[in-house]
Design a protein around this motif. Sequence first.
Motif, PDB file in Angstrom:
ATOM      1  N   UNK A  19       9.706  15.308  -1.615  1.00 45.36           N
ATOM      2  CA  UNK A  19       9.857  13.629  -1.313  1.00 45.36           C
ATOM      3  C   UNK A  19      10.380  13.509   0.073  1.00 45.36           C
ATOM      4  N   UNK A  23       8.429  11.383   3.069  1.00 43.80           N
ATOM      5  CA  UNK A  23       9.006  10.246   3.433  1.00 43.80           C
ATOM      6  C   UNK A  23       9.080  10.273   5.115  1.00 43.80           C
ATOM      7  N   UNK A  24       9.445  11.108   5.503  1.00 45.94           N
ATOM      8  CA  UNK A  24       9.531  11.459   7.095  1.00 45.94           C
ATOM      9  C   UNK A  24       8.104  11.439   7.754  1.00 45.94           C
ATOM     10  N   UNK A  27       6.912   7.676   7.716  1.00 54.96           N
ATOM     11  CA  UNK A  27       7.811   6.916   8.734  1.00 54.96           C
ATOM     12  C   UNK A  27       7.436   7.318   9.965  1.00 54.96           C
ATOM     13  N   UNK A  28       6.958   8.470  10.552  1.00 57.81           N
ATOM     14  CA  UNK A  28       6.623   8.827  11.642  1.00 57.81           C
ATOM     15  C   UNK A  28       5.342   8.278  12.160  1.00 57.81           C
TER      16      UNK A  28
END
Lengths: 188, 229
Positions: A19, A23-24, A27-28
């Motif tokens: 997860x 998520x990262x 976001x990136x």
Amino acid sequence: MLFDLQRRKRFKQCIEPYRADVHRFLLWLCYDPTLTEDVLQETFLRAWRSLDKLQDDAAAKSWLLTIARRELARNFSGPQTQLINIDDLPELEHSSSENAEELDDMRRAVRQLDVSYREPLILQIWFGYSTKEIAEHMELSQQAVLTRLFRGREKLRDLWEGNTGDDSPAGNRTDDKHDQSILSNQKT
Amino acid sequence: MSTSCDQCRIAIGADPDNVDAITQEHLAHCNECADYFQRTQKIDSLFKQALHKESEVLVTPAAKNRHWQSSWPAAMAAGLAIITVSVLFLWTTNRPSPLTRELVHHLVEEPAAFSKAPGAADPAEIQRILASANIRLRADSGAVINYIMRCDFNGQKIVHMVVESENGPVTILLMTEDRSIAQITRFSAEGYHGLVKPAARGAVAVLSSDNKVDLDSDRLLQAFEYQTG
């Protein structure tokens, strides 16, 4: 009922641990925390729904990142050339590390880099993907991926040096056809 | 600059961690390309640090609050408009909202909840967890609680229970801190059927894999008394 429990157990053991990675990654790509949360939930719901299609548990992370990429793309209609408006990004909170200035210049450069270059660099540098894996993820040829990685680093270098005010020569610039011609002769 | 330098730099730029023997040989004898290689490694290192920093900054509560405060009036107006439209939309359809998706996902995350036998929850544990939310189980309720846990959900503490009903196990989430639910919302998602509605304090969600959950929910929820003070 037993099958359902087994499925849930597999999901918890094979999918949930990634997860934070997903998520990262989101976001990136989009720099939008709200959109990231929405797409993250959609990704995991889709993964739950399609869990039976995951043949090899060891490939769960790459499978999830592929789903995440497609879910993010579904949120944008039309050509996806730039996912973020630089002016809408949260303020660049300055770093406090020893190389703070260099790091902040790089953060600005990464934000300015087009997502078509940023994504393969994230996959290679952060997630350790091979060019073959990047090609499968992005549905490109390996040659195209090599070109994007090279051009992406060149553009990132230009942006970073522009932010630092560094006038040191960055080497001869080659055009895309020349790059591809050379890359096509590279062993992959 | 020779062609071999071009080839070397493109190989480095494409995959600096996996340069082949020919490129390595060139780097050993070409200072300019060796310098280019070092700068590429530095850029990669900074790139990685930058990504790490961004993931810290963009998800910290402080960053969220600053972003919120800087655009509070517009965000408040937009938020009210969104809530109003969402409530109207959900009232007329069963389309899963982000909240309902979160609720289903919460169940997926706790598969142990469904593996407990009817009445398996320890009475002392039931009392303790309900008390932590200022709720009491009515003595004459006859509720059969299979599972109970104090959980985190959307940044709030909730009581997660699985209660045995005539139609099988039903999940009840007592979300005493959630004040965003204005009226009853029914949903169907991922094989679950449920509803979310306001409670005496906060909100309550009832979910089941059986679509008769509506028939059970009112009776089941009567077992729980919200205490004041």
